[in-house]
Write an enzyme that holds these catalytic residues in place. Structure first.
Site, PDB file in Angstrom:
ATOM      1  N   CYS A 157      60.526  -5.386  73.834  1.00  0.00           N
ATOM      2  CA  CYS A 157      59.950  -4.454  74.807  1.00  0.00           C
ATOM      3  C   CYS A 157      59.581  -5.159  76.105  1.00  0.00           C
ATOM      4  CB  CYS A 157      58.760  -3.715  74.182  1.00  0.00           C
ATOM      5  SG  CYS A 157      58.222  -2.299  75.158  1.00  0.00           S
ATOM      6  N   HIS A 190      61.196  -1.395  69.873  1.00  0.00           N
ATOM      7  CA  HIS A 190      60.348  -2.216  69.002  1.00  0.00           C
ATOM      8  C   HIS A 190      60.968  -2.297  67.602  1.00  0.00           C
ATOM      9  CE1 HIS A 190      56.614  -2.771  71.404  1.00  0.00           C
ATOM     10  NE2 HIS A 190      57.064  -1.700  72.029  1.00  0.00           N
ATOM     11  N   GLU A 249      60.044  -4.057  65.167  1.00  0.00           N
ATOM     12  CA  GLU A 249      58.975  -4.174  64.163  1.00  0.00           C
ATOM     13  C   GLU A 249      58.365  -2.823  63.825  1.00  0.00           C
ATOM     14  OE1 GLU A 249      58.614  -4.619  67.303  1.00  0.00           O
ATOM     15  OE2 GLU A 249      56.551  -4.338  67.981  1.00  0.00           O
TER      16      GLU A 249
END
Lengths: 250, 197
Positions: free
Chosen positions: B83, B178, B180
């Site tokens: 990001c 993202h 994650e």
């Protein structure tokens, strides 16, 4: 194309998920980690956790619970409750939040929104607004709906997003926990003036309510009771949104 | 040879726990990097997202981590940016006029256009330039890059206008989204990067 988001909300108190009606009559609704795990498996797009007694008790949201949720969640987690400054927001981000939601402290000190956005970026700052109908308008209330403020919800949403909030979590206190459907007029009024995404909250009963909220301008729909009580599942709701031609994540 | 460890840079603005948790779930070792000395023994570097451009750059500069990151990326060392981490690689951003980025990539991050809700918050697609199947991942961004640098393969997405969803070259991955927070899709991307390092 950007999907519409379905967001289960965990209102927490003393380490448990709780739920009331119009912010009152709070009852136990389950274990936060267990519920979050289930919602993630069912296809939840994000999870929101609101520590509903943090402001009253003069502390930020429970860090231990945020960490426990993060350990199981591979989807975004927004955390709200009692956040008064950048340091408390940073601590929650280090513990497992991805966005922070501010409410009462921002009403007392609107500059908090500017400071959070300057450090963390607008995309990290959600302005939570609890609004109740009053004299033909929507009055913003603070401290978990306990205290009236002189602010109107539409004007506050505009000010807060101009200050840097990147999202509005718009809760109708009148509809919260009632299963009477979202306050669509409130949604239309707010989504008509702000340029950031708006999460509809308060009143969901069936998937059609979520569809109606999206038609009224919401980018995301939040629900609690109907998921906690097993009226429906996140997966069923998303199936029905898809059947209405709405873009959702599979 | 000891097991590989990913050094995750503490920018002071990032969602650090989410990144660490994603690596923990795949059984990968991590260490939080606060200062240059923490990079000893670290062979894989992670520059996480979340934060405003200016605040994050100031945090890196104050601890001399800007040079360390730039050197490693340019040397082709294993690297993951997420990001804002991707945008910091560019020359600058409209988010923080006057602030110089790491300059590994040409160009500046530009604000997403009016007419769509900004920030973009939610799940959107990304597609690599090789024409492989698009995949759906989670974004939280108000700004985007228009292109990558020489040697990077781009993936694109669209919100109001097309912009860079990710850039990759061997052992290096820079994502606007993202990974994650992108469920199983994100986990697979992280595992593939880890295996490739």
């Amino acid at each position: 194309m950007l999907s519409r988001r379905v967001i289960p909300c965990l209102d927490t108190r003393d380490g448990r998920v709780v739920k009331g009606v119009r912010f009152e009559g709070i009852r136990d609704a389950g274990d936060p980690v267990r519920l979050a795990t289930r919602y993630q498996r069912e296809g939840a797009d994000e999870i929101v956790m609101l520590d509903i007694t943090a402001t009253i008790e003069g502390r930020p949201a429970t860090r231990r619970l945020v960490a426990a949720l993060r350990a199981v969640l591979a989807i975004p987690l927004t955390v709200g409750g009692g956040i008064r400054n950048e340091a408390e927001a940073a601590a929650l981000l280090e513990d497992g939040a991805d966005k922070v939601a501010v409410n009462s402290a921002a009403l007392a000190t609107p500059g908090l929104i500017d400071r959070l956005a300057t450090r963390f970026g607008s995309q990290c700052v959600t302005l939570a607004i609890d609004a109740a109908r009053h004299d033909g308008d929507w009055q913003v209330r603070r401290r978990g709906g306990r205290d009236a403020t002189p602010r109107g919800a539409v004007a506050w949403a505009l000010e807060g997003t101009q200050r840097g909030a990147g999202e509005v979590l718009l809760t109708s206190i009148d509809r919260d926990g009632t299963r009477e459907g979202y306050d669509l007029e409130l949604l239309r009024a707010v989504t008509g003036v702000v340029t950031v995404p708006v999460i509809a909250s308060g009143g969901a009963r069936v998937a059609e309510d979520l569809v109606a909220a999206i038609a009224a301008g919401a980018d995301a729909v939040l629900a609690a009771s109907i998921f906690h009580d097993g009226d429906t599942s996140v997966g069923d709701v998303k199936d029905q949104l898809a059947r209405h031609g709405l873009e959702i994540r599979r | 040879m000891s097991a590989p460890v990913a050094g995750v840079i503490r920018t002071g603005t990032a969602n650090l726990a989410s990144v660490l948790a994603a690596f923990a779930r795949m059984g990968a070792a991590t260490r939080v990097v606060d200062r240059v000395a923490d990079l000893d023994g670290i062979d894989r570097l992670v520059l996480p997202g979340v934060g405003a451009f200016g605040a994050a750059m100031a945090g890196l500069r104050a601890r001399n981590l800007d040079r360390a990151i730039t050197d490693r990326v340019q040397a082709g060392a294993p690297f993951l940016a997420i990001c804002l981490g991707l945008q910091l690689l560019a020359e600058g951003s409209e988010e923080s006029p006057g602030v110089t980025g790491l300059g590994v990539l040409p160009g500046r991050a530009r604000r997403l256009p009016e007419g769509v809700r900004v920030p973009q918050l939610g799940w959107n697609t990304a597609q690599w330039a090789d024409g492989s199947e698009p995949f759906t991942v989670w974004y939280a961004n108000s700004y985007g890059l228009d292109g990558g640098g020489t040697g990077w393969e781009p993936a694109h997405t669209t919100h109001g206008r097309p912009f860079i969803a990710a850039l990759r070259r061997p052992g290096q991955l820079a994502c606007q989204f993202h990974p994650e927070l992108s469920g199983e899709t994100g986990a697979r991307l992280l595992e593939a990067w880890w295996a490739e390092c």
